[in-house]
Design a protein around this motif. Structure first.
Motif, short mmCIF file in Angstrom:
data_model
loop_
_atom_site.label_atom_id
_atom_site.label_comp_id
_atom_site.label_asym_id
_atom_site.label_seq_id
_atom_site.Cartn_x
_atom_site.Cartn_y
_atom_site.Cartn_z
N SER A 247 -30.62 40.26 34.72
CA SER A 247 -29.25 39.72 34.55
C SER A 247 -29.04 38.94 33.25
CB SER A 247 -28.87 38.84 35.76
OG SER A 247 -28.86 39.61 36.95
N ILE A 250 -24.63 41.83 32.48
CA ILE A 250 -24.15 42.54 33.68
C ILE A 250 -23.17 43.61 33.24
CG2 ILE A 250 -22.91 42.36 35.86
CD1 ILE A 250 -23.88 39.46 36.04
N LEU A 251 -23.48 44.85 33.57
CA LEU A 251 -22.57 45.97 33.27
C LEU A 251 -21.97 46.44 34.58
CD1 LEU A 251 -24.84 47.91 30.73
CD2 LEU A 251 -22.99 46.32 30.23
N LEU A 252 -20.67 46.23 34.76
CA LEU A 252 -20.03 46.59 36.01
C LEU A 252 -19.79 48.09 36.06
CD1 LEU A 252 -17.39 43.71 36.28
CD2 LEU A 252 -19.62 43.87 37.41
N PRO A 253 -19.92 48.70 37.25
CA PRO A 253 -19.65 50.15 37.36
C PRO A 253 -18.17 50.43 37.15
CG PRO A 253 -20.00 49.17 39.52
CD PRO A 253 -20.34 48.11 38.53
#
Length: 254
Positions: A247, A250-253
């Motif tokens: 972390s 953070i790469l969000l979908p």
């Protein structure tokens, strides 16, 4: 008797060459096209861009007229601010002293996913060093396979966030790398946000994990596009996975 054309200094010539390469890449024009627009021979343009001949004032003015931009930096207020602030960076960069950021200085192997090949990793060198003139850290990339996209700029280190920001600002167009401060072993992990060059003039915002590895930690670094059969591919993958798994970013979908 004609007055000889004034030559720019080595540092001025380097800066002018970098700006021209950026403009060529941004506009997606060939060096031949630029040479014709500036009424120069391609050979002359290649020599000055390659550092084999210094820029002259006349050549620089022709290129400025062809590109419609100023290639010579005007005297800035930064040197005055530096003399007033001593060894303290400007507030816009975090008001840090050189001693406070000494651990960040050094040469790194920078790795990120390849934007052109989903199975490859892209790697190049990044040097972070103190600039006495601006009293702040600066960074410069090197040994990039796509040399025309080489970046350089300022380094912000604000106390509030605890992160390091490598900021490129060229004519209002930004590229940002946000990484954590060096871990015990010196690595910095985070995210890069930039523009992906597509077909024709299409540019698309893109973000990806990134890791800056001290060059001493990678004895025989692989640079350029690193494929799965490369000796360093597994090591580079592990560092990029750590960026997300632990972390640091953070790469969000979608």
């Amino acid at each position: 008797m004609p007055t000889p054309d004034k030559q720019l200094s080595a540092e001025q010539s380097r800066q002018v060459a970098e700006t021209i390469r950026e403009e060529i890449a941004r506009r997606r024009i060939s060096r031949q096209t630029l040479a014709e627009q500036a009424k120069l021979s391609l050979s002359t343009l290649e020599k000055v861009l390659g550092g084999r001949r210094p820029f002259t004032l006349a050549t620089t003015v022709r290129l400025e007229q062809a590109l419609g931009v100023s290639l010579r930096k005007m005297p800035a207020v930064a040197p005055v601010a530096a003399s007033v602030n001593g060894a303290i960076a400007p507030d816009s960069l975090g008001s840090y002293s050189r001693r406070a950021v000494a651990r960040i200085e050094g040469t790194y192997i920078t790795v990120r996913p390849s934007f052109g090949d989903k199975d490859a990793i892209y790697a190049y060198r990044t040097e972070i060093a103190w600039d006495e003139v601006t009293a702040s850290l600066g960074f410069r990339e090197g040994e990039r396979q796509d040399a025309d996209y080489t970046q350089y700029g300022e380094v912000a280190v604000p106390n509030e966030s605890g992160f390091v920001y490598l900021v490129t600002n060229r004519h209002g167009q930004h590229r940002l790398i946000t990484v954590c401060r060096p871990r015990n072993s010196g690595e910095m992990y985070g995210i890069i946000t930039t523009l992906l060059a597509g077909r024709a003039s299409l540019l698309t915002p893109i973000a990806a994990p990134i890791a800056l590895l001290p060059v001493k930690n990678v004895p025989n670094p692989s640079l350029g596009r690193v494929s799965p059969d490369d000796a360093n591919y597994k090591l580079y993958c592990e560092h990029l996975r750590r960026t997300v798994d632990e972390s640091f970013a953070i790469l969000l979908p979608g």
